[in-house]
Design a protein around this motif. Structure first.
Motif, PDB file in Angstrom:
ATOM      1  N   GLU A  63       4.169   1.610   2.301  1.00 34.32           N
ATOM      2  CA  GLU A  63       2.796   1.729   2.781  1.00 34.32           C
ATOM      3  C   GLU A  63       2.770   2.724   3.937  1.00 34.32           C
ATOM      4  O   GLU A  63       3.423   2.521   4.964  1.00 34.32           O
ATOM      5  N   GLY A  65      -0.313   4.212   5.104  1.00 30.77           N
ATOM      6  CA  GLY A  65      -1.580   4.213   5.822  1.00 30.77           C
ATOM      7  C   GLY A  65      -2.348   5.511   5.656  1.00 30.77           C
ATOM      8  O   GLY A  65      -2.071   6.318   4.772  1.00 30.77           O
ATOM      9  N   TRP A  91      -6.739  -1.266  -3.576  1.00 31.32           N
ATOM     10  CA  TRP A  91      -7.414  -2.349  -2.858  1.00 31.32           C
ATOM     11  C   TRP A  91      -6.577  -3.601  -3.107  1.00 31.32           C
ATOM     12  O   TRP A  91      -6.576  -4.175  -4.193  1.00 31.32           O
ATOM     13  N   ASN A  93      -3.857  -6.926  -1.115  1.00 34.73           N
ATOM     14  CA  ASN A  93      -3.386  -7.638   0.075  1.00 34.73           C
ATOM     15  C   ASN A  93      -1.875  -7.541   0.227  1.00 34.73           C
ATOM     16  O   ASN A  93      -1.281  -8.236   1.050  1.00 34.73           O
ATOM     17  N   ASN A  95       1.964  -5.026  -1.076  1.00 26.68           N
ATOM     18  CA  ASN A  95       2.545  -3.850  -1.729  1.00 26.68           C
ATOM     19  C   ASN A  95       2.809  -4.220  -3.181  1.00 26.68           C
ATOM     20  O   ASN A  95       3.734  -4.989  -3.467  1.00 26.68           O
ATOM     21  N   ASP A 103       0.647  -9.576   2.731  1.00 30.96           N
ATOM     22  CA  ASP A 103       0.178  -9.272   4.077  1.00 30.96           C
ATOM     23  C   ASP A 103      -0.926 -10.260   4.434  1.00 30.96           C
ATOM     24  O   ASP A 103      -1.897 -10.422   3.695  1.00 30.96           O
ATOM     25  N   ARG A 109      -8.271  -1.640   1.622  1.00 28.82           N
ATOM     26  CA  ARG A 109      -7.892  -0.369   1.001  1.00 28.82           C
ATOM     27  C   ARG A 109      -6.601   0.126   1.661  1.00 28.82           C
ATOM     28  O   ARG A 109      -6.579   0.401   2.859  1.00 28.82           O
ATOM     29  N   ARG A 110      -5.521   0.232   0.890  1.00 31.34           N
ATOM     30  CA  ARG A 110      -4.216   0.599   1.424  1.00 31.34           C
ATOM     31  C   ARG A 110      -3.682   1.847   0.725  1.00 31.34           C
ATOM     32  O   ARG A 110      -3.909   2.050  -0.464  1.00 31.34           O
ATOM     33  N   THR A 111      -2.958   2.650   1.493  1.00 33.73           N
ATOM     34  CA  THR A 111      -2.395   3.888   0.971  1.00 33.73           C
ATOM     35  C   THR A 111      -0.872   3.793   0.956  1.00 33.73           C
ATOM     36  O   THR A 111      -0.256   3.429   1.962  1.00 33.73           O
TER      37      THR A 111
END
Length: 252
Positions: A63, A65, A91, A93, A95, A103, A109-111
């Motif tokens: 991850e 960000g 989208w 919660n 990885n 998490d 929304r995670r990158t």
């Protein structure tokens, strides 16, 4: 008979041929040759199959960000570790590519830097990312402290971002120079060819899983000269030495 069973049987026959003598060795060699012809299996394919059994192709993710410097760092290190990486937004919660990762912040929304390659190369990539990202954050803190001492004020977020992006650029150019120097110093090009094959295999694996890749990512504010100079001082030798069973061009 499946491909795996065929190649497994051929390898056993070849091993028997090498370890035996007389008619037994001859019979094993003939049977191996017969199977290879019938099923169009080459010695190269056997070696490839053995490599993939010992060090399989896998997918993992870090991850990163929203920061441009973080995804660019993942790409710079992926190239150094013979890994192919993409920027992926989900989208979620957790990885999705790491088992049992949850998490407590909940869905958002995670990158991610989504990477494809041999298991050993991915392990080195993940570890070096943790080493390099900590070093860049440490250097950024030093930059802020020095800026306050020199200007009696706190640097802007843009100034710090430019420093971090420059640090990634500096580290990336250093790693590129090391790989180039290592290739030139090789008395035989066998190692370079083997590593390039790993990189090509990783890229082919990535494209097989993503046949419709989107446009390339662009972003950021541009790295500063001070950040680039700082990035060239980062050493990854500690990270490489911690993975003694893995081989790369240029240690760090």
């Amino acid at each position: 008979m499946t491909t795996e069973r065929i190649t497994g049987r051929i390898r056993k026959l070849l091993a028997l041929a090498e370890g035996s003598e007389g008619s037994e060795a001859e019979a094993a060699a003939k049977m191996a040759d017969k199977l290879m012809r019938e099923h169009a299996v080459s010695l190269h394919a056997l070696r490839e199959d053995q490599i993939l059994q010992e060090d399989p192709m896998e997918v993992t993710a870090i991850e990163v960000g929203k920061s441009t410097w973080a995804i660019n760092l993942a790409w710079a290190l992926a190239n150094h570790c013979n890994v192919s990486a993409l920027r992926a937004v989900r989208w979620t919660n957790r990885n999705p590519w790491v088992p049992n990762s949850v998490d407590r912040k909940g869905h958002m929304r995670r990158t991610f830097a989504l990477a494809y390659g041999h298991k050993a190369d991915l392990e080195v990539w993940q570890y070096l990312y943790s080493v390099a990202s900590r070093e860049i954050q440490r250097l950024a803190k030093e930059f802020r402290d020095e800026y306050r001492n020199d200007h009696w004020e706190t640097p802007s977020r843009t100034d710090v971002t430019r420093f971090r992006e420059g640090a990634v650029e500096g580290l990336g150019s250093k790693l590129y120079a090391q790989r180039r120097a290592a290739r030139q110093q090789e008395t035989s090009n066998c190692t370079a060819v083997a590593l390039q094959t790993r990189k090509s295999r990783a890229n082919d694996f990535m494209r097989s899983k993503n046949p419709r890749l989107g446009r390339g990512y662009s972003g950021g504010v541009g790295g500063s000269a001070q950040g680039r100079a700082a990035g060239r001082t980062i050493s990854l030798n500690r990270g490489v030495s911690a993975r003694g069973n893995s081989k790369m061009i240029g240690g760090g």
